[in-house]
Design a protein around this motif. Structure first.
Motif, PDB file in Angstrom:
ATOM      1  N   LEU A  71      -7.378   5.754  -0.654  1.00  0.00           N
ATOM      2  CA  LEU A  71      -8.005   6.204   0.795  1.00  0.00           C
ATOM      3  C   LEU A  71      -8.326   5.165   1.508  1.00  0.00           C
ATOM      4  O   LEU A  71      -8.147   4.971   2.567  1.00  0.00           O
ATOM      5  N   ARG A  72      -9.098   3.996   0.732  1.00  0.00           N
ATOM      6  CA  ARG A  72      -9.591   2.731   1.555  1.00  0.00           C
ATOM      7  C   ARG A  72      -8.468   2.301   2.115  1.00  0.00           C
ATOM      8  O   ARG A  72      -8.537   1.712   3.348  1.00  0.00           O
ATOM      9  N   ASP A 110      -5.330   0.708   6.816  1.00  0.00           N
ATOM     10  CA  ASP A 110      -3.581   0.351   7.247  1.00  0.00           C
ATOM     11  C   ASP A 110      -3.559   1.350   8.314  1.00  0.00           C
ATOM     12  O   ASP A 110      -2.539   1.431   9.119  1.00  0.00           O
ATOM     13  N   ARG A 111      -4.671   2.053   8.891  1.00  0.00           N
ATOM     14  CA  ARG A 111      -4.551   3.038  10.027  1.00  0.00           C
ATOM     15  C   ARG A 111      -3.711   4.258   9.486  1.00  0.00           C
ATOM     16  O   ARG A 111      -3.076   4.891  10.839  1.00  0.00           O
ATOM     17  N   GLY A 168       0.134   7.800  10.052  1.00  0.00           N
ATOM     18  CA  GLY A 168       0.302   8.390   8.908  1.00  0.00           C
ATOM     19  C   GLY A 168       1.464   9.517   8.797  1.00  0.00           C
ATOM     20  O   GLY A 168       2.279   9.746   7.830  1.00  0.00           O
ATOM     21  N   ARG A 169       1.257  10.490   9.818  1.00  0.00           N
ATOM     22  CA  ARG A 169       2.378  11.540  10.027  1.00  0.00           C
ATOM     23  C   ARG A 169       3.733  10.863  10.185  1.00  0.00           C
ATOM     24  O   ARG A 169       4.661  11.735   9.710  1.00  0.00           O
ATOM     25  N   HIS A 185       1.038  -1.221  -0.029  1.00  0.00           N
ATOM     26  CA  HIS A 185      -0.043  -0.026  -0.014  1.00  0.00           C
ATOM     27  C   HIS A 185       0.976   1.215   0.153  1.00  0.00           C
ATOM     28  O   HIS A 185       0.592   2.204  -0.882  1.00  0.00           O
ATOM     29  N   ILE A 186       1.804   1.382   0.702  1.00  0.00           N
ATOM     30  CA  ILE A 186       2.855   2.591   0.952  1.00  0.00           C
ATOM     31  C   ILE A 186       3.421   2.721  -0.450  1.00  0.00           C
ATOM     32  O   ILE A 186       3.593   3.681  -0.521  1.00  0.00           O
ATOM     33  N   ALA A 187       3.853   1.610  -1.009  1.00  0.00           N
ATOM     34  CA  ALA A 187       4.629   1.606  -2.239  1.00  0.00           C
ATOM     35  C   ALA A 187       3.710   1.692  -3.499  1.00  0.00           C
ATOM     36  O   ALA A 187       4.013   2.130  -4.589  1.00  0.00           O
TER      37      ALA A 187
END
Length: 120
Positions: free
Chosen positions: A68-69, A74-75, A97-98, A28-30
């Motif tokens: 977005l989902r 993944d919080r 996320g931050r 997801h991050i990638a």
């Protein structure tokens, strides 16, 4: 060397294993649009869907919605729905996320530096 254990499974974290939950988060991050979404939300604390869509050029509704989902699942962000007509939905990064601010900033700086070099 001590390995990290994934709380939900009790197994060692292994991003190279397709069955490991950490692999899904890394996927997801990638993802193509994830870094853009997170970076925009790092610059502006809370945004509505249409603001995100306008700010991130080239992303389709389908891909923005999926991104977005995934980030919410993944919080990495929260989605707040306000009961108005029409409904107002706002997205905001969680502390998790931050925590992506530093790696994303480093990646942006590296790209800017490398692609401004002559011969690239």
């Amino acid at each position: 060397m001590r390995s990290t254990v994934v709380e939900s499974s009790g197994l060692p974290a292994d991003v190279y294993s397709p069955k490991c939950p950490t692999r899904q988060v890394l996927d997801h991050i990638a993802g193509k649009w994830t870094i853009f979404v997170v970076d925009v939300l790092l610059q502006q604390d809370t945004m509505r869907y249409t603001e995100l869509s306008r700010r991130i050029g080239g992303v389709s509704q389908k891909m923005l919605t999926q991104t977005l989902r995934s980030l919410e699942g993944d919080r990495f962000l929260t989605c707040t729905m306000h009961p108005t007509i029409p409904p107002r939905v706002e997205y905001q990064l969680t502390p998790l996320g931050r925590s992506l601010a530093e790696p994303i900033s480093a990646l942006r700086q590296w790209i800017s530096m490398k692609w401004s070099e002559p011969g690239l």
